[in-house]
Motif scaffolding. Structure first.
Motif, PDB file in Angstrom:
ATOM      1  N   VAL A  11       0.931  -1.141   0.152  1.00  0.00           N
ATOM      2  CA  VAL A  11      -0.014   0.130  -0.259  1.00  0.00           C
ATOM      3  C   VAL A  11       0.773   1.152   0.061  1.00  0.00           C
ATOM      4  O   VAL A  11       1.998   1.345   0.705  1.00  0.00           O
ATOM      5  N   CYS A  12       0.467   2.286  -0.774  1.00  0.00           N
ATOM      6  CA  CYS A  12       1.329   3.332  -1.001  1.00  0.00           C
ATOM      7  C   CYS A  12       1.253   4.189   0.369  1.00  0.00           C
ATOM      8  O   CYS A  12      -0.079   4.417   1.026  1.00  0.00           O
ATOM      9  N   MET A  13       2.428   4.781   0.737  1.00  0.00           N
ATOM     10  CA  MET A  13       2.390   5.702   2.058  1.00  0.00           C
ATOM     11  C   MET A  13       1.454   6.614   2.201  1.00  0.00           C
ATOM     12  O   MET A  13       0.926   7.028   3.172  1.00  0.00           O
ATOM     13  N   THR A  14       1.018   7.241   0.885  1.00  0.00           N
ATOM     14  CA  THR A  14       0.349   8.339   0.790  1.00  0.00           C
ATOM     15  C   THR A  14      -1.126   8.103   1.202  1.00  0.00           C
ATOM     16  O   THR A  14      -1.987   8.580   1.960  1.00  0.00           O
ATOM     17  N   LEU A  15      -1.350   6.645   0.844  1.00  0.00           N
ATOM     18  CA  LEU A  15      -2.784   6.191   1.101  1.00  0.00           C
ATOM     19  C   LEU A  15      -3.034   5.854   2.806  1.00  0.00           C
ATOM     20  O   LEU A  15      -4.158   6.249   3.401  1.00  0.00           O
ATOM     21  N   ILE A  16      -1.761   5.421   3.341  1.00  0.00           N
ATOM     22  CA  ILE A  16      -1.672   5.042   4.358  1.00  0.00           C
ATOM     23  C   ILE A  16      -1.904   6.589   5.403  1.00  0.00           C
ATOM     24  O   ILE A  16      -2.772   6.551   6.483  1.00  0.00           O
ATOM     25  N   ALA A  17      -1.268   7.345   5.106  1.00  0.00           N
ATOM     26  CA  ALA A  17      -1.192   8.710   5.765  1.00  0.00           C
ATOM     27  C   ALA A  17      -2.737   9.242   5.726  1.00  0.00           C
ATOM     28  O   ALA A  17      -3.378   9.769   6.671  1.00  0.00           O
ATOM     29  N   GLU A  18      -3.585   9.160   4.479  1.00  0.00           N
ATOM     30  CA  GLU A  18      -4.738   9.757   4.516  1.00  0.00           C
ATOM     31  C   GLU A  18      -5.794   8.719   5.311  1.00  0.00           C
ATOM     32  O   GLU A  18      -6.559   9.344   6.016  1.00  0.00           O
ATOM     33  N   ALA A  19      -5.528   7.544   5.525  1.00  0.00           N
ATOM     34  CA  ALA A  19      -6.450   6.832   6.310  1.00  0.00           C
ATOM     35  C   ALA A  19      -6.340   7.108   7.583  1.00  0.00           C
ATOM     36  O   ALA A  19      -7.233   6.774   8.371  1.00  0.00           O
ATOM     37  N   LEU A  20      -4.986   7.543   8.127  1.00  0.00           N
ATOM     38  CA  LEU A  20      -5.001   7.909   9.750  1.00  0.00           C
ATOM     39  C   LEU A  20      -5.101   9.324   9.746  1.00  0.00           C
ATOM     40  O   LEU A  20      -5.183   9.849  11.021  1.00  0.00           O
ATOM     41  N   SER A  21      -5.251  10.130   8.822  1.00  0.00           N
ATOM     42  CA  SER A  21      -5.553  11.712   8.548  1.00  0.00           C
ATOM     43  C   SER A  21      -4.402  12.073   9.250  1.00  0.00           C
ATOM     44  O   SER A  21      -4.376  13.045  10.405  1.00  0.00           O
ATOM     45  N   VAL A  22      -3.379  11.765   9.013  1.00  0.00           N
ATOM     46  CA  VAL A  22      -2.127  12.360   9.611  1.00  0.00           C
ATOM     47  C   VAL A  22      -0.993  12.850   8.211  1.00  0.00           C
ATOM     48  O   VAL A  22      -1.538  12.647   6.991  1.00  0.00           O
ATOM     49  N   SER A  23      -0.011  13.565   8.476  1.00  0.00           N
ATOM     50  CA  SER A  23       0.872  14.248   7.387  1.00  0.00           C
ATOM     51  C   SER A  23       1.788  13.004   6.927  1.00  0.00           C
ATOM     52  O   SER A  23       1.914  12.139   7.457  1.00  0.00           O
ATOM     53  N   GLN A  24       2.126  13.170   5.929  1.00  0.00           N
ATOM     54  CA  GLN A  24       3.138  12.209   5.327  1.00  0.00           C
ATOM     55  C   GLN A  24       4.325  12.069   6.034  1.00  0.00           C
ATOM     56  O   GLN A  24       4.865  10.959   6.394  1.00  0.00           O
ATOM     57  N   PRO A  25       5.053  13.158   6.483  1.00  0.00           N
ATOM     58  CA  PRO A  25       6.228  12.948   7.545  1.00  0.00           C
ATOM     59  C   PRO A  25       5.947  12.186   8.733  1.00  0.00           C
ATOM     60  O   PRO A  25       6.598  11.361   9.395  1.00  0.00           O
ATOM     61  N   THR A  26       4.588  12.536   9.147  1.00  0.00           N
ATOM     62  CA  THR A  26       4.161  11.827  10.537  1.00  0.00           C
ATOM     63  C   THR A  26       3.910  10.040  10.212  1.00  0.00           C
ATOM     64  O   THR A  26       4.584   9.081  11.066  1.00  0.00           O
ATOM     65  N   VAL A  27       3.478   9.959   9.129  1.00  0.00           N
ATOM     66  CA  VAL A  27       3.137   8.462   8.691  1.00  0.00           C
ATOM     67  C   VAL A  27       4.506   7.886   8.464  1.00  0.00           C
ATOM     68  O   VAL A  27       4.792   6.808   8.683  1.00  0.00           O
ATOM     69  N   SER A  28       5.424   8.408   7.706  1.00  0.00           N
ATOM     70  CA  SER A  28       6.662   8.252   7.473  1.00  0.00           C
ATOM     71  C   SER A  28       7.653   7.493   8.768  1.00  0.00           C
ATOM     72  O   SER A  28       8.334   6.517   8.583  1.00  0.00           O
ATOM     73  N   ARG A  29       7.443   8.374   9.774  1.00  0.00           N
ATOM     74  CA  ARG A  29       8.091   7.977  11.079  1.00  0.00           C
ATOM     75  C   ARG A  29       7.364   7.016  11.796  1.00  0.00           C
ATOM     76  O   ARG A  29       8.318   5.963  12.075  1.00  0.00           O
TER      77      ARG A  29
END
Length: 109
Positions: free
Chosen positions: A42-60
């Motif tokens: 799953v693309c990291m961008t979609l994971i960030a959207e699913a969690l309603s967090v920013s890309q840097p936050t989901v990346s960490r």
């Protein structure tokens, strides 16, 4: 495997939620058009959207899950795709169960 990293990875609601979402990638990320979410990840961008967090936050969060061995990250073009490592998660849960059982069996205080 570094168990302290695995324990830290599991001690976070967002990281637990990521693992839950990735357990059923077609159900939660079926809209992903760039690659099959179950087979490729799953693309990291979609994971960030699913969690309603920013890309840097989901990346960490994803980086700690990767360090713990719970996910693999595959880069394709400009995107990064994440997939659960079921064997690593199962191994951690088996270890945790043994540790808890051993403590209960030997701890008579």
């Amino acid at each position: 495997m570094d168990r302290s990293t695995q324990i830290r990875a599991m001690a976070s609601e967002p990281r637990m939620r990521i693992l839950q979402l990735l357990a059923a990638p077609k159900k939660h990320f079926g809209q992903q058009w760039s690659a099959d979410p179950a087979e490729f990840g799953v693309c990291m961008t979609l994971i960030a959207e699913a969690l309603s967090v920013s890309q840097p936050t989901v990346s960490r969060h994803l980086e700690l899950l990767r360090q713990a061995g719970f996910i693999t990250v595959r880069k394709h073009a400009k995107w990064s795709y994440c997939k659960r490592d079921e064997a690593a998660i199962s191994g951690y849960l088996d270890w945790l169960n043994q540790e808890i059982s051993a403590e209960v069996a030997s701890g008579q205080d």
